[in-house]
Scaffold this active site. Sequence first.
Site, PDB file in Angstrom:
ATOM      1  N   ASP A 195       0.839  -1.190   0.000  1.00 33.30           N
ATOM      2  CA  ASP A 195       0.000   0.000   0.000  1.00 33.30           C
ATOM      3  C   ASP A 195       0.879   1.248   0.000  1.00 33.30           C
ATOM      4  O   ASP A 195       2.071   1.185   0.288  1.00 33.30           O
ATOM      5  CB  ASP A 195      -0.914   0.008   1.228  1.00 33.30           C
ATOM      6  CG  ASP A 195      -1.882  -1.167   1.236  1.00 33.30           C
ATOM      7  OD1 ASP A 195      -2.248  -1.628   0.147  1.00 33.30           O
ATOM      8  OD2 ASP A 195      -2.255  -1.621   2.338  1.00 33.30           O
ATOM      9  N   ASP A 219      -2.080   5.751   0.891  1.00 30.97           N
ATOM     10  CA  ASP A 219      -2.794   5.004   1.926  1.00 30.97           C
ATOM     11  C   ASP A 219      -2.678   5.715   3.268  1.00 30.97           C
ATOM     12  O   ASP A 219      -3.539   6.481   3.649  1.00 30.97           O
ATOM     13  CB  ASP A 219      -2.257   3.579   2.016  1.00 30.97           C
ATOM     14  CG  ASP A 219      -3.076   2.715   2.967  1.00 30.97           C
ATOM     15  OD1 ASP A 219      -4.317   2.878   2.979  1.00 30.97           O
ATOM     16  OD2 ASP A 219      -2.499   1.904   3.688  1.00 30.97           O
ATOM     17  N   ASP A 223       2.596   2.927   9.496  1.00 31.51           N
ATOM     18  CA  ASP A 223       2.007   1.674   9.963  1.00 31.51           C
ATOM     19  C   ASP A 223       2.987   0.960  10.883  1.00 31.51           C
ATOM     20  O   ASP A 223       4.172   0.807  10.534  1.00 31.51           O
ATOM     21  CB  ASP A 223       1.672   0.744   8.793  1.00 31.51           C
ATOM     22  CG  ASP A 223       0.383   1.126   8.075  1.00 31.51           C
ATOM     23  OD1 ASP A 223      -0.185   2.180   8.405  1.00 31.51           O
ATOM     24  OD2 ASP A 223      -0.036   0.371   7.183  1.00 31.51           O
ATOM     25  N   ARG A 275      -7.173   8.397  12.647  1.00 33.87           N
ATOM     26  CA  ARG A 275      -6.034   7.524  12.950  1.00 33.87           C
ATOM     27  C   ARG A 275      -4.809   8.320  13.396  1.00 33.87           C
ATOM     28  O   ARG A 275      -3.763   8.305  12.764  1.00 33.87           O
ATOM     29  CB  ARG A 275      -5.674   6.645  11.752  1.00 33.87           C
ATOM     30  CG  ARG A 275      -6.794   5.714  11.337  1.00 33.87           C
ATOM     31  CD  ARG A 275      -6.332   4.708  10.312  1.00 33.87           C
ATOM     32  NE  ARG A 275      -7.399   3.792   9.916  1.00 33.87           N
ATOM     33  CZ  ARG A 275      -7.246   2.760   9.112  1.00 33.87           C
ATOM     34  NH1 ARG A 275      -6.053   2.494   8.595  1.00 33.87           N
ATOM     35  NH2 ARG A 275      -8.271   1.976   8.806  1.00 33.87           N
TER      36      ARG A 275
END
Length: 400
Positions: A195, A219, A223, A275
């Site tokens: 991604d 994206d 992460d 997020r």
Amino acid sequence: MVFLYHDSKRYPNYANSWCFVSLAIVTLLSTTPHPSFAEKSSKSAANLIDSCWRWNSNWASNRQELALCSVGFAGKMTNNVGSHVTFYQVTDPSDNALHPNPGTLRYGATMIKGKKWITFQRDMRIKLDKPLLISSFTAIDGRGANIHIAGNACLTVFKASNIIIHGLRIHHCRSQPPSSVMGPDGKPFPVGQVDGDAVRLITASKVWIDHNTFYECEDGLLDVTRGSTDITISNNWFRDQDKVMLLGHDDGYVRDKNMRVTLVYNHFGPNCNQRMPRIRYGYAHVVNNLYRKWSQYAIGGSMNPSVKSEANLFIAPKRGNKEVTWRKVSNSIGSKSSWKFRSVGDIFENEASFLQTSLPVAGVMPQYKRIQSFLVAHAKAVRSLTRSSGALKCTKTSRC
């Protein structure tokens, strides 16, 4: 030309640097921190990371000093320094995913074995052909140059540890089809569908991500997944992004229960939707960060994570959702009452609110070791603490 060296006779500054670092390790563990850059300039509360090194106008000759300045779950990055570090300078912004040329970033991050400290000869924009897999014991240090990694693939840490990513501008990252790239220790490595994230940590540990600027990726921006733990994310500027930061792979990946992440002195916004972070299973200490509005939510998660939100400044949007938190409840895990979301000393502006659990504060304490712990500033100081968030503008002959 490529600069690749660790010869103390030809490069006495770096030999002296290790002597300085060795002394600093002892000093750091036995004395109080150096007066901070912020204290000297504005008499405000100290950013304990910056106060550790930014006072030094000769930082470019003592780059390894930075490794002793991290706080939180990553601890001090002492494994990234020493007399056997290879100092490598990026001179070429090009990229070849399988056959990296000497002088390129990929060559330094994958082909050089052992400890390496990567710097940049000049300002440059690097468009990576494929994802860059960073080897263990690597420091990527963008200080003193304006470094953009943008326009295609970006950075991945896969089953690696003891990594510093500092002083980069990473943006406009794009998704990638399956491919093969040069991996750690100079070995070809197959990479599946990727991604468009700026930085991906996969089964990584002891990683410090500091003073980077992240924005506008396909994206997300960061992460932390698949069992990654002992991560510190500090002094970064996250902006202009829908999904900012994901902590935890998916609701079925139970191994992320062991995840521990510290987020400190970061600046979120403007134009961030959600997020910041979204966390599954694990633990996050979110402390002394600035949140400049959000659309959907700021901090959220699923699978009963533990979050201690401490002394942050939350500035809600003038219109729309004022609530900081969001929680996805799974019937197999329990109700919202079993969650561990705790706000301690946060400041809320524009009618921002934080739906927390009734769990005592002790139930979400980070349980830091001595080498990981740090003083938390009052939330009133957050604007000052985060004023320099993001990649710093500095030269090699002056303070940052």
